[in-house]
Design a protein around this motif. Structure first.
Motif, PDB file in Angstrom:
ATOM      1  N   LYS A   1       3.819   4.103  -6.270  1.00 19.22           N
ATOM      2  CA  LYS A   1       3.027   4.300  -5.061  1.00 19.22           C
ATOM      3  C   LYS A   1       1.704   3.558  -5.193  1.00 19.22           C
ATOM      4  O   LYS A   1       1.129   3.488  -6.282  1.00 19.22           O
ATOM      5  CB  LYS A   1       2.717   5.775  -4.861  1.00 19.22           C
ATOM      6  N   ILE A   2       1.224   3.014  -4.079  1.00 16.38           N
ATOM      7  CA  ILE A   2      -0.109   2.416  -4.038  1.00 16.38           C
ATOM      8  C   ILE A   2      -0.837   2.927  -2.792  1.00 16.38           C
ATOM      9  O   ILE A   2      -0.199   3.477  -1.877  1.00 16.38           O
ATOM     10  CB  ILE A   2      -0.049   0.869  -4.031  1.00 16.38           C
ATOM     11  N   LEU A   3      -2.131   2.751  -2.766  1.00 12.38           N
ATOM     12  CA  LEU A   3      -2.960   3.133  -1.615  1.00 12.38           C
ATOM     13  C   LEU A   3      -2.752   4.593  -1.211  1.00 12.38           C
ATOM     14  O   LEU A   3      -2.581   4.913  -0.036  1.00 12.38           O
ATOM     15  CB  LEU A   3      -2.709   2.204  -0.429  1.00 12.38           C
ATOM     16  N   ASN A   4      -2.731   5.465  -2.223  1.00 14.79           N
ATOM     17  CA  ASN A   4      -2.573   6.901  -1.981  1.00 14.79           C
ATOM     18  C   ASN A   4      -1.296   7.216  -1.201  1.00 14.79           C
ATOM     19  O   ASN A   4      -1.275   8.071  -0.327  1.00 14.79           O
ATOM     20  CB  ASN A   4      -3.801   7.455  -1.275  1.00 14.79           C
ATOM     21  N   GLY A   5      -0.239   6.464  -1.482  1.00 18.29           N
ATOM     22  CA  GLY A   5       1.049   6.725  -0.860  1.00 18.29           C
ATOM     23  C   GLY A   5       1.309   5.960   0.418  1.00 18.29           C
ATOM     24  O   GLY A   5       2.376   6.094   1.015  1.00 18.29           O
ATOM     25  N   LEU A   6       0.369   5.139   0.872  1.00 14.63           N
ATOM     26  CA  LEU A   6       0.589   4.368   2.096  1.00 14.63           C
ATOM     27  C   LEU A   6       1.540   3.196   1.892  1.00 14.63           C
ATOM     28  O   LEU A   6       2.052   2.631   2.847  1.00 14.63           O
ATOM     29  CB  LEU A   6      -0.745   3.842   2.645  1.00 14.63           C
ATOM     30  N   GLY A   7       1.782   2.825   0.640  1.00 19.12           N
ATOM     31  CA  GLY A   7       2.684   1.718   0.349  1.00 19.12           C
ATOM     32  C   GLY A   7       3.306   1.883  -1.024  1.00 19.12           C
ATOM     33  O   GLY A   7       3.021   2.836  -1.744  1.00 19.12           O
ATOM     34  N   THR A   8       4.173   0.946  -1.356  1.00 19.32           N
ATOM     35  CA  THR A   8       4.797   0.936  -2.675  1.00 19.32           C
ATOM     36  C   THR A   8       4.694  -0.458  -3.269  1.00 19.32           C
ATOM     37  O   THR A   8       4.576  -1.449  -2.551  1.00 19.32           O
ATOM     38  CB  THR A   8       6.284   1.348  -2.632  1.00 19.32           C
ATOM     39  N   TRP A   9       4.744  -0.505  -4.577  1.00 19.82           N
ATOM     40  CA  TRP A   9       4.734  -1.752  -5.326  1.00 19.82           C
ATOM     41  C   TRP A   9       6.033  -1.775  -6.119  1.00 19.82           C
ATOM     42  O   TRP A   9       6.396  -0.793  -6.770  1.00 19.82           O
ATOM     43  CB  TRP A   9       3.519  -1.772  -6.249  1.00 19.82           C
ATOM     44  N   THR A  10       6.755  -2.879  -6.052  1.00 15.99           N
ATOM     45  CA  THR A  10       8.044  -2.989  -6.746  1.00 15.99           C
ATOM     46  C   THR A  10       8.022  -4.213  -7.654  1.00 15.99           C
ATOM     47  O   THR A  10       7.640  -5.300  -7.233  1.00 15.99           O
ATOM     48  CB  THR A  10       9.197  -3.142  -5.739  1.00 15.99           C
ATOM     49  N   ARG A  11       8.444  -4.002  -8.911  1.00 18.08           N
ATOM     50  CA  ARG A  11       8.604  -5.110  -9.859  1.00 18.08           C
ATOM     51  C   ARG A  11      10.080  -5.137 -10.257  1.00 18.08           C
ATOM     52  O   ARG A  11      10.629  -4.129 -10.680  1.00 18.08           O
ATOM     53  CB  ARG A  11       7.747  -4.911 -11.105  1.00 18.08           C
ATOM     54  N   THR A  12      10.701  -6.293 -10.104  1.00 17.21           N
ATOM     55  CA  THR A  12      12.107  -6.440 -10.453  1.00 17.21           C
ATOM     56  C   THR A  12      12.247  -7.500 -11.530  1.00 17.21           C
ATOM     57  O   THR A  12      11.690  -8.581 -11.403  1.00 17.21           O
ATOM     58  CB  THR A  12      12.938  -6.829  -9.213  1.00 17.21           C
ATOM     59  N   SER A  13      12.999  -7.177 -12.581  1.00 22.02           N
ATOM     60  CA  SER A  13      13.303  -8.110 -13.662  1.00 22.02           C
ATOM     61  C   SER A  13      14.801  -8.332 -13.681  1.00 22.02           C
ATOM     62  O   SER A  13      15.576  -7.374 -13.563  1.00 22.02           O
ATOM     63  CB  SER A  13      12.870  -7.538 -15.006  1.00 22.02           C
ATOM     64  N   PHE A  14      15.213  -9.586 -13.830  1.00 18.48           N
ATOM     65  CA  PHE A  14      16.629  -9.927 -13.862  1.00 18.48           C
ATOM     66  C   PHE A  14      17.036 -10.330 -15.264  1.00 18.48           C
ATOM     67  O   PHE A  14      16.305 -11.035 -15.952  1.00 18.48           O
ATOM     68  CB  PHE A  14      16.922 -11.096 -12.926  1.00 18.48           C
TER      69      PHE A  14
ATOM     70  N   PHE B   1       9.730   7.942   1.195  1.00 25.43           N
ATOM     71  CA  PHE B   1      10.511   7.102   0.286  1.00 25.43           C
ATOM     72  C   PHE B   1      10.236   7.407  -1.183  1.00 25.43           C
ATOM     73  O   PHE B   1      10.448   6.564  -2.045  1.00 25.43           O
ATOM     74  CB  PHE B   1      10.267   5.624   0.601  1.00 25.43           C
ATOM     75  N   ASP B   2       9.798   8.629  -1.470  1.00 28.18           N
ATOM     76  CA  ASP B   2       9.512   9.021  -2.852  1.00 28.18           C
ATOM     77  C   ASP B   2      10.742   8.940  -3.755  1.00 28.18           C
ATOM     78  O   ASP B   2      10.620   8.804  -4.960  1.00 28.18           O
ATOM     79  CB  ASP B   2       8.941  10.438  -2.919  1.00 28.18           C
ATOM     80  N   PHE B   3      11.928   9.012  -3.172  1.00 29.55           N
ATOM     81  CA  PHE B   3      13.151   8.924  -3.977  1.00 29.55           C
ATOM     82  C   PHE B   3      13.273   7.562  -4.668  1.00 29.55           C
ATOM     83  O   PHE B   3      13.993   7.424  -5.655  1.00 29.55           O
ATOM     84  CB  PHE B   3      14.399   9.211  -3.131  1.00 29.55           C
ATOM     85  N   LEU B   4      12.541   6.556  -4.203  1.00 29.53           N
ATOM     86  CA  LEU B   4      12.580   5.231  -4.826  1.00 29.53           C
ATOM     87  C   LEU B   4      11.641   5.113  -6.032  1.00 29.53           C
ATOM     88  O   LEU B   4      11.819   4.227  -6.866  1.00 29.53           O
ATOM     89  CB  LEU B   4      12.174   4.154  -3.814  1.00 29.53           C
ATOM     90  N   ILE B   5      10.645   5.982  -6.108  1.00 28.30           N
ATOM     91  CA  ILE B   5       9.620   5.887  -7.144  1.00 28.30           C
ATOM     92  C   ILE B   5      10.243   6.136  -8.513  1.00 28.30           C
ATOM     93  O   ILE B   5      10.987   7.091  -8.712  1.00 28.30           O
ATOM     94  CB  ILE B   5       8.483   6.894  -6.882  1.00 28.30           C
ATOM     95  N   GLY B   6       9.945   5.247  -9.463  1.00 24.86           N
ATOM     96  CA  GLY B   6      10.458   5.408 -10.821  1.00 24.86           C
ATOM     97  C   GLY B   6      10.949   4.086 -11.385  1.00 24.86           C
ATOM     98  O   GLY B   6      10.706   3.016 -10.833  1.00 24.86           O
ATOM     99  N   THR B   7      11.644   4.184 -12.499  1.00 22.82           N
ATOM    100  CA  THR B   7      12.210   3.021 -13.183  1.00 22.82           C
ATOM    101  C   THR B   7      13.726   3.110 -13.082  1.00 22.82           C
ATOM    102  O   THR B   7      14.302   4.160 -13.373  1.00 22.82           O
ATOM    103  CB  THR B   7      11.765   3.007 -14.662  1.00 22.82           C
TER     104      THR B   7
END
Length: 57
Positions: A42-55, A7-13
């Motif tokens: 990415k978190i945990l060396n790529g085992l998960g992701t962290w997402t922050r959403t602002s509206f 899911f690296d395509f999701l990484i970024g802003t």
């Protein structure tokens, strides 16, 4: 391959466009639309992701 990069395509802003029903569970078909920003990391060396959403509403 353990799937860490699947899911690296999701990484970024990202600039995102959201929409939601104005009245849920009432048969409404009127949508409220608004913009936002999402940051995925990415978190945990790529085992998960962290997402922050602002509206912006």
């Amino acid at each position: 391959m353990d799937g860490r990069d699947d899911f690296d395509f999701l990484i970024g802003t990202w600039k995102v466009h959201h929409r939601r029903l104005k009245e849920r569970l009432k048969g409404s078909s009127e949508w409220e639309e608004f913009e936002g920003d999402t940051v995925d990391r990415k978190i945990l060396n790529g085992l998960g992701t962290w997402t922050r959403t602002s509206f912006t509403k």
